[in-house]
Structures are given as structure tokens and as C-alpha cells.
Design a protein around this motif. Sequence first.
Motif, mmCIF file in Angstrom:
data_model
loop_
_atom_site.group_PDB
_atom_site.id
_atom_site.type_symbol
_atom_site.label_atom_id
_atom_site.label_comp_id
_atom_site.label_asym_id
_atom_site.label_seq_id
_atom_site.Cartn_x
_atom_site.Cartn_y
_atom_site.Cartn_z
ATOM 1 N N UNK A 55 0.931 -1.045 -0.027
ATOM 2 C CA UNK A 55 -0.017 -0.046 -0.141
ATOM 3 C C UNK A 55 1.008 1.220 0.104
ATOM 4 N N UNK A 56 2.021 1.363 0.828
ATOM 5 C CA UNK A 56 2.758 2.381 0.760
ATOM 6 C C UNK A 56 3.625 2.569 -0.434
ATOM 7 N N UNK A 60 2.928 6.080 -2.565
ATOM 8 C CA UNK A 60 4.116 6.943 -2.913
ATOM 9 C C UNK A 60 4.423 7.136 -4.146
ATOM 10 N N UNK A 61 4.443 5.951 -5.194
ATOM 11 C CA UNK A 61 4.739 6.157 -6.608
ATOM 12 C C UNK A 61 3.591 6.946 -7.238
ATOM 13 N N UNK A 62 2.189 6.782 -7.033
ATOM 14 C CA UNK A 62 0.960 7.587 -7.349
ATOM 15 C C UNK A 62 1.203 8.909 -7.090
ATOM 16 N N UNK A 186 9.606 0.947 6.178
ATOM 17 C CA UNK A 186 8.855 0.628 5.002
ATOM 18 C C UNK A 186 8.501 2.017 4.479
ATOM 19 N N UNK A 187 8.481 2.894 4.887
ATOM 20 C CA UNK A 187 7.849 4.163 4.705
ATOM 21 C C UNK A 187 9.070 4.930 3.804
ATOM 22 N N UNK A 188 10.474 4.763 4.420
ATOM 23 C CA UNK A 188 11.369 5.117 3.659
ATOM 24 C C UNK A 188 11.786 4.555 2.380
ATOM 25 N N UNK A 189 11.589 3.248 2.409
ATOM 26 C CA UNK A 189 11.663 2.244 1.284
ATOM 27 C C UNK A 189 10.860 2.799 0.155
ATOM 28 N N UNK A 190 9.425 2.896 0.529
ATOM 29 C CA UNK A 190 8.405 3.299 -0.523
ATOM 30 C C UNK A 190 8.607 4.656 -1.033
ATOM 31 N N UNK A 194 9.577 5.303 -5.080
ATOM 32 C CA UNK A 194 9.176 6.149 -5.858
ATOM 33 C C UNK A 194 9.863 7.161 -6.451
ATOM 34 N N UNK A 195 10.583 7.908 -5.853
ATOM 35 C CA UNK A 195 11.646 8.917 -6.415
ATOM 36 C C UNK A 195 12.462 8.191 -7.432
#
Length: 214
Positions: A55-56, A60-62, A186-190, A194-195
Motif C-alpha cells: 500500500x505504501x 508513494x509512486x502514485x 517501509x515508509x523510507x523504502x516506499x 517512488x523517487x
Amino acid sequence: MRRIKWIVILSCVLLVQCSSSNIVSSWRSSDPTNLKTGRIVVVGLIKESDQSLYKQMENHLADDLCNLGYDAISSNELYGSKAFEGLDEKQIISNLEQHNIAAVLTIVLLSKQKEKYHAPKNAFELTAPFNDDDFSVYYTAIYSKIYEEGYYINDTYYFWESNLFIMPEEKLVYSVQTQSFNPSGKTILAHEYGKLIIHDMLENKIIEEFHNQK
């Protein structure tokens, strides 16, 4: 507006340089890609046990695509957590057409590997200076170090793939493979992923830097 978008592009570059993730390879079709109209849906294909991660990753990518002016949405926001579960190929295509989906961008976790290894203490990291001309002092100091247990290190590797399909032809126009090493969460990974993908898509001219510019 121009200043804001330059900040987005610059942040992509800086995060790529200091990220725990990096691109292994990427490919783009030689045919021109037109994503100026229609919606892009980001679909994560990750094991259910990592549901919070997918989900994350999707969100993030969207969001990064939206920041460049694209109409992008995550599959979990559009369809819920089950997305296309239980649907056949025709039903999936029909569902995408009903939501005016112009492209599908996947995030696939190819594999996740964990390694645990022992890191022995360095025999020469002595806590106090000693006279190496004196054998007994030297022997005692070294002996005590080489029989210390040391410590264990856990490393985690993620191997990813993202593909961009143009609809309704279902034509693959872009593919990228990446790896992530020991992300701090997970938040940092996502966020980093995305970037990283946005930066590579910009470099390959799959998307435009100033798509929303008037």
C-alpha cells in the motif's frame, strides 16, 4: 509553478544519490509514449503478509506522479485491498476501461532475502595501548580479543521490478529492475522507490518534467 516542479526534480536526483535502493537495469520501447490523457493506476504485486508495504509503495509512486501533474491513483485506493483478485483477463480489462485507465504501472516484489552473518571482533582493536615488545602482554591482549564472541548482523535485500503498460493495447513500453539494501523502514523504502522510478522515467522520457505547465 516552475519553481515547485524544479524542487520535485531536484529531490528525485538527491534521493537517488543517497538512497538504499538503486537501479539494476531499465528498458524503454522505441515507440513514442503518450500519457497526457487518462488515468495511471499503480498496482503492487506483493505477498499478502507485506500488505502494508504494498500500500505504501503504491501510494508513494502514485503521489509522485500526481506531483508532476498526472492523473494517477493506487489500486488499493481505486479497488480496495483485493484489487483484481478472482477476476479473469477479460474482467480485468473491462474493469480498467470502466475507470478510464490509460496505463498500468506495476510494482512487483520479485524476491526478499535475509542474511545473518557473524562479525568477529577485530583482534587489533585493543582497549588500551600495550608494549608489543613484551610477549606476555601482547599474548594476553590478543588472546582476550580473538575469543570474544563478536556480534551478528542481519542484512535484508529486496529485488523489485516495475512495468508500464499502455491500455487498452496492454503494450509494455517501460521496464525497470531495482534492488534495495537494508532500508530503514517501509515508509523510507516506499519513498525512495517512488523517487527512484520517477527519476528514471524522466531520464528515459517516459513522462514529462513539466507535464502540468500552462
